[in-house]
Design a protein around this motif. Structure first.
Motif, PDB file in Angstrom:
ATOM      1  N   THR A   3       0.854  -1.184   0.000  1.00 30.70           N
ATOM      2  CA  THR A   3       0.000   0.000   0.000  1.00 30.70           C
ATOM      3  C   THR A   3       0.888   1.232   0.000  1.00 30.70           C
ATOM      4  N   ASP A   4       0.286   2.370   0.306  1.00 37.95           N
ATOM      5  CA  ASP A   4       1.073   3.594   0.389  1.00 37.95           C
ATOM      6  C   ASP A   4       1.983   3.604   1.610  1.00 37.95           C
ATOM      7  N   THR A   5       1.741   2.707   2.573  1.00 37.25           N
ATOM      8  CA  THR A   5       2.539   2.706   3.795  1.00 37.25           C
ATOM      9  C   THR A   5       3.497   1.526   3.900  1.00 37.25           C
ATOM     10  N   PHE A   6       3.391   0.569   2.972  1.00 40.48           N
ATOM     11  CA  PHE A   6       4.265  -0.608   3.015  1.00 40.48           C
ATOM     12  C   PHE A   6       4.918  -0.850   1.664  1.00 40.48           C
ATOM     13  N   THR A   7       6.039  -1.560   1.691  1.00 41.55           N
ATOM     14  CA  THR A   7       6.752  -1.922   0.469  1.00 41.55           C
ATOM     15  C   THR A   7       7.376  -3.296   0.664  1.00 41.55           C
ATOM     16  N   PRO A  57       7.743  -1.295   6.341  1.00 41.15           N
ATOM     17  CA  PRO A  57       7.212   0.077   6.230  1.00 41.15           C
ATOM     18  C   PRO A  57       7.830   0.805   5.039  1.00 41.15           C
ATOM     19  N   LYS A  58       7.060   1.661   4.417  1.00 36.32           N
ATOM     20  CA  LYS A  58       7.462   2.384   3.207  1.00 36.32           C
ATOM     21  C   LYS A  58       8.783   3.143   3.407  1.00 36.32           C
ATOM     22  N   GLY A  59       9.068   3.575   4.612  1.00 37.29           N
ATOM     23  CA  GLY A  59      10.298   4.307   4.895  1.00 37.29           C
ATOM     24  C   GLY A  59      11.551   3.495   4.619  1.00 37.29           C
ATOM     25  N   GLU A  60      11.431   2.180   4.538  1.00 36.50           N
ATOM     26  CA  GLU A  60      12.574   1.311   4.273  1.00 36.50           C
ATOM     27  C   GLU A  60      12.721   0.981   2.789  1.00 36.50           C
ATOM     28  N   GLU A  61      11.984   1.701   1.941  1.00 28.17           N
ATOM     29  CA  GLU A  61      12.008   1.417   0.503  1.00 28.17           C
ATOM     30  C   GLU A  61      13.381   1.719  -0.081  1.00 28.17           C
TER      31      GLU A  61
END
Length: 162
Positions: A3-7, A57-61
């Motif tokens: 989603t927009d918050t996960f990768t 979490p998306k921050g770890e993309e």
């Protein structure tokens, strides 16, 4: 689910588990696998490959996360095609052996030609083809060693009885 918050993120343990799961289809679970069609087995194998990563979490993309998303998108599309009864844009071998599945994976890899993210898809497929071939080679050597030991023990036991 992405989603927009996960990768997605590569995970060696998940990749190794996928390879073990694929090999088990042709060893431990062979009785069940042998009853499936080539399309069903190929879909199972491709699902294992697709799922061989973790959700973070998306921050770890990373750049690798993007490549995984590209490859997994192609895998999902191909899995759906395999599960349908419709015609396929790829050639799927009629057999359900390990060798047939490797050929099918190679055909799927070739079918990625012309896809928008062809290189990402092909690299992920090549990675798993290499891992599978290496693991199967190790498994076969282990089986040969086990069979030799069993033969030697049988011969020794035969002499002991005689």
């Amino acid at each position: 689910m992405i989603t927009d918050t996960f990768t997605l993120k590569r995970d060696t343990a998940a990749e190794n588990a996928a390879v073990e799961g694929i090999i088990s289809l042709f060893t431990d679970k062979w009785e069940e696998t042998s009853k499936k069609s080539s399309r069903e087995i190929t879909a199972l194998v491709l699902t294992q490959i697709k799922d061989a990563c973790i959700v973070v979490p998306k921050g770890e993309e990373t750049e690798e996360s993007t490549k995984l998303k590209h490859a997994n998108s192609f895998f999902e599309k191909t899995i759906e095609q395999l599960k349908s009864n419709g015609p396929l844009p790829i050639v799927i071998s009629g057999g359900n052996t390990y060798d047939d599945i490797i050929i099918n994976l190679q055909n799927i890899r070739s079918a990625a030609g012309g896809e928008e993210y062809e290189l990402d898809i092909k690299k992920r497929m090549a990675f798993f083809l290499d891992k599978l071939n290496t693991a199967v080679s190790a498994y076969q050597k282990s089986e040969q060693s086990r069979n030799r030991k069993a033969l030697i023990y049988s011969v020794i036991a035969g002499f002991a009885v005689a």
